[in-house]
Scaffold this active site. Structure first.
Site, mmCIF file in Angstrom:
data_model
loop_
_atom_site.group_PDB
_atom_site.id
_atom_site.type_symbol
_atom_site.label_atom_id
_atom_site.label_comp_id
_atom_site.label_asym_id
_atom_site.label_seq_id
_atom_site.Cartn_x
_atom_site.Cartn_y
_atom_site.Cartn_z
ATOM 1 N N ASP A 85 0.867 -1.262 -0.284
ATOM 2 C CA ASP A 85 0.317 -0.051 -0.249
ATOM 3 C C ASP A 85 0.893 1.269 -0.360
ATOM 4 O O ASP A 85 2.005 1.202 0.125
ATOM 5 C CB ASP A 85 -1.231 0.226 1.806
ATOM 6 C CG ASP A 85 -2.308 0.818 0.902
ATOM 7 O OD1 ASP A 85 -2.333 1.385 -0.235
ATOM 8 O OD2 ASP A 85 -3.254 0.688 1.431
ATOM 9 N N ASP A 120 -3.947 7.051 -3.907
ATOM 10 C CA ASP A 120 -5.085 7.872 -3.907
ATOM 11 C C ASP A 120 -5.869 8.275 -2.531
ATOM 12 O O ASP A 120 -5.231 8.502 -1.318
ATOM 13 C CB ASP A 120 -6.109 6.378 -4.180
ATOM 14 C CG ASP A 120 -6.133 5.592 -3.415
ATOM 15 O OD1 ASP A 120 -4.673 4.543 -2.865
ATOM 16 O OD2 ASP A 120 -6.900 5.526 -2.234
ATOM 17 N N ALA A 187 -11.987 2.811 1.286
ATOM 18 C CA ALA A 187 -12.301 3.680 2.600
ATOM 19 C C ALA A 187 -14.057 2.838 2.494
ATOM 20 O O ALA A 187 -15.024 4.055 3.319
ATOM 21 C CB ALA A 187 -12.546 5.079 1.826
ATOM 22 N N CYS A 270 -13.391 -22.131 19.574
ATOM 23 C CA CYS A 270 -13.693 -23.446 17.830
ATOM 24 C C CYS A 270 -12.499 -24.502 17.974
ATOM 25 O O CYS A 270 -11.737 -24.909 18.977
ATOM 26 C CB CYS A 270 -13.112 -22.580 16.916
ATOM 27 S SG CYS A 270 -11.170 -22.808 16.298
ATOM 28 N N CYS A 272 -9.635 -25.080 16.135
ATOM 29 C CA CYS A 272 -7.827 -24.507 15.901
ATOM 30 C C CYS A 272 -6.394 -25.040 16.925
ATOM 31 O O CYS A 272 -7.174 -25.764 18.337
ATOM 32 C CB CYS A 272 -7.519 -23.092 15.506
ATOM 33 S SG CYS A 272 -7.423 -21.813 16.602
HETATM 34 N N1 GUN Z 1 -6.519 0.750 2.936
HETATM 35 C C1 GUN Z 1 -7.855 0.732 3.902
HETATM 36 N N2 GUN Z 1 -8.223 1.549 2.571
HETATM 37 C C2 GUN Z 1 -7.913 2.355 1.751
HETATM 38 C C3 GUN Z 1 -7.968 3.312 1.057
HETATM 39 O O1 GUN Z 1 -8.885 3.648 0.754
HETATM 40 N N3 GUN Z 1 -6.620 3.105 0.343
HETATM 41 C C4 GUN Z 1 -5.657 2.375 0.257
HETATM 42 N N4 GUN Z 1 -4.278 2.847 0.037
HETATM 43 N N5 GUN Z 1 -5.409 1.845 0.708
HETATM 44 C C5 GUN Z 1 -6.560 1.916 2.014
HETATM 45 ZN ZN ZN Z 2 -9.635 -20.585 17.723
#
Ligand code: GUN
Ligand code: ZN
Length: 657
Positions: A85, A120, A187, A270, A272
């Protein structure tokens, strides 16, 4: 292009995404790996792909140096595909970041990211429209800019637009026209955090509808297993989870049906390794860090288990059942399911009409499923006879348990007591949830392959009543079993007592003709089965199996779902009857010899296609002159076949036509 679809259900896809660091199966969960602070080897818990944050690496001198030297794979010690990201999330949290869009893209390329992201603007929900529009312009501008800057980095491009569905659609449409490889939907974290799942559905559906089918979609910041099935059903392929660690730090356990606080648990939820090795008391008595790690392990295990269950459900065609179960975990998820029902006409185009798994009615929401919508649209268009006899349901398949009709019915028009013999009579059963089922279709999927509770709910009663009333409008004369009149409170004229048993045999030829009309287009039945047709039945079940003209096979009726599978003669007849481009996949010259040899058709060789083809349908393969080359079963729908450049489009049954 580096994405391929293998199986479909609802709008969901099981696919393969290829990157420089290998192939992964989708839907996939990408655990968030914190650069420099990661303590869990996520690969050991099932991660095939991970996501990390290029901005955090970029901002830290030590991490940046190491990443530039060893690459991001070395830095976070993960050999598979890595998504990064861009810092947009920090931008949305802190209001600014100390990097420009070109800088962060070049940086991602330099550290060898598999899929990078542009900077963005994550516009939050509910902002004034002007702001959403302004932000969107910046997001789109940066998307364009990132394509100028990148060299051969695979790129994410994030759909924004706040809670304005039309802005989401506009953004998706613009990005679709650019050369991106993956589309995150951004978002949405604030929507999920406040359980605004209905709006999540609106935002995702508005986006997905305009994104290319050939690119995977990533629901950004979705890490709670509670929403995976719902999001996948809408066409999302990728999820990222920081939730596994964030919830663990907060002593909370993720489950597909909600969240548990450790402090409230007397039993572990659970099976796990963590939940079987420790009791809640054990965990509470540990020091914080040790406990967080164990809870994070549980959270990862349960999240990956959910992803596996979803992929299984897509392959067997039971995803909608899973979504209905998951959406009962919280009333606002149920809202989402109800909202999703209003998109059935859109989802129907993607949903394969024939599945391995039966349709299970799990509540009134099932009345809005794409299958119900599809059946009703098809039934309305079938050729009508003069009169109809509506029958109460018996054990499925109906026709095997309905031999004659005797008793009290209600009439519309002049039935003269007994209508059979005087006019051609359509026999149909009335049942939940599909409404009116012409008896000829009673073995076609999903009309036989469905289960409904024996106790009817009011909504089903209402919906079926509306269907019956509309269906009856198409007939001058009708006789309706008195049980139906009572059950659905139908408004019909006086009673008629049938004293001579009415035979309920359906004619074999009429049966296969109606199946063809239902499966292809009205009129296909007469085109396929004209002249003398020899019907061969199964000795064991008595059901129709093969349909011949002389010694030539026209089609086979598949036992599992009652659907016609074409043979060469059937394909030729259908090709003659259906106007171009109906039911056709048109291949280029290069692929023509392969098609003639009966080889499968790859999407990149397709130059035109009937956009209304569904996956799993019997389709005709032709060249640009509309000469019939072969026929087969579609793997993708018409839009997907047109959009994809990789993978199979049609499994050819036979070439050399
Ligand atoms: N991580 C969570 N939401 C967003 C987003 O809208 N844009 C980006 N780039 N990363 C995110
Ligand atoms: Zn578990």
């Amino acid at each position: 292009m580096n994405f391929e679809i293998k199986y479909k259900d609802a709008r969901a896809r099981v696919g393969i995404l290829t990157t420089d660091h290998g192939k992964i199966r989708t839907p996939a969960l990408m655990p968030v790996v914190h650069p420099g602070r990661q303590t869990l080897p996520v690969k050991d818990y099932g991660a095939e792909i991970v996501i990390t944050n290029a901005y955090l690496i970029y901002k830290n001198d030590e991490l940046r140096e190491q990443a530039l030297k060893e690459g991001v794979h070395g830095l976070i010690d993960f050999p598979g595909p890595i998504v990064t990201d861009s810092g947009s999330f920090q931008l949305s949290t802190y209001g600014e970041v100390e990097v420009t869009n070109p800088e962060i893209i070049q940086f991602q390329e330099a550290i060898g990211t598999d899929i990078g992201t542009s900077l963005d603007i994550p516009t939050p929900p509910d902002v004034p429209r002007e702001r959403a529009e302004r932000d969107l312009e910046v997001t789109l501008e940066r998307a364009r800019e990132s394509l100028q800057v990148r060299e051969d980095l695979m790129m994410n491009s994030v759909v924004q637009g706040s809670t304005y569905p039309d802005l989401r659609s506009k953004c998706a449409q613009e990005l679709a026209g650019m050369d991106f490889q993956v589309h995150p939907i951004g978002a949405v974290v604030p929507l999920m955090e406040s359980y605004r799942y209905r709006e999540l559905v609106e935002v995702v559906m508005a986006s997905v509808e305009h994104l290319p089918d050939s690119r995977p979609r990533h629901l950004m910041g979705a890490g709670h297993p509670m929403v995976f099935a719902l999001a996948v059903a809408m066409g999302c392929d990728l999820f990222d989870s920081a939730a596994y660690i964030l919830y663990a730090q907060d002593d909370r356990l993720l489950m597909p049906n909600g969240t548990h606080k450790l402090e409230n648990l007397v039993e572990m939820p659970c099976s796990c390794p963590v939940c079987t090795a420790y009791t809640p008391t054990d965990l509470r008595s540990m020091d914080g860090e040790e406990r967080t790690l164990l809870l994070a392990q549980h959270n990862l295990a349960i999240s990956f288990a959910e992803i596996r269950q979803i992929r299984q459900a897509i392959v067997e065609g039971s995803l909608w059942e899973l979504v209905e179960q998951r959406c009962r975990a919280h009333p606002y998820l149920l809202d989402a399911l109800r909202r999703l029902g209003t998109y059935s006409p859109l989802i129907e185009k993607y949903d394969p009409p024939y599945k391995k798994s039966a349709f299970f009615y799990s509540g009134t929401e099932s009345l809005r499923r794409p299958e119900v919508y599809r059946h009703w649209e098809k039934v309305k268009k079938l050729p009508r006879k003069e009169a109809v006899l509506l029958l109460a349901p018996v054990t499925k398949p109906y026709s095997q348990n309905l031999t004659h009709y005797l008793g009290v019915g209600y009439r519309k028009g002049d039935c003269g007591g007994v209508i059979q013999g005087k006019v051609p009579l359509q026999l149909a059963v009335v049942d939940v949830p599909f409404g009116v089922i012409p008896l000829e279709l009673d073995q076609v999927y999903p009309l036989a392959q469905n289960e409904t509770p024996t106790i009817m709910d009011q909504e089903a009663r209402h919906q079926v009543k509306m269907m019956v009333e509309e269906y009856l409008k198409g007939f001058e004369t009708a006789l309706v079993d008195c049980k139906l009149v009572k059950k659905y409170q139908l408004d019909l004229e006086e009673q008629v007592t049938v004293v001579d048993p009415l035979s309920l045999d359906t004619d074999d030829l009429e049966r296969v003709r109606m199946i063809a009309d239902y499966q292809f287009l009205p009129g296909a039945g007469v085109a396929l089965f004209n002249g003398p047709v020899r019907v061969v039945k199964s000795r064991k079940t008595g059901k129709i199996r093969h349909l011949y003209q002389g010694e030539d096979l026209i089609a086979t009726l598949r036992a599992s779902d009652g659907v016609l599978v074409l043979a060469a003669l059937g394909a030729r007849k259908l090709h003659q009857h259906l106007p171009y481009p109906v039911n056709r996949v048109v291949v280029n010259e290069e692929a023509e010899p392969f098609a003639r040899e009966g080889k499968s058709i790859f999407a990149k060789f397709v130059i035109n296609c009937d956009i209304d083809i569904h996956a799993q349908e019997e389709v005709l393969i032709v060249n640009s002159e509309d000469e019939l080359l072969a026929f087969g079963k579609s793997i993708l729908n018409g839009r997907e076949i047109t959009d994809f450049q990789t993978g199979q489009a049609v499994k050819t049954r036979k070439g050399g036509l």
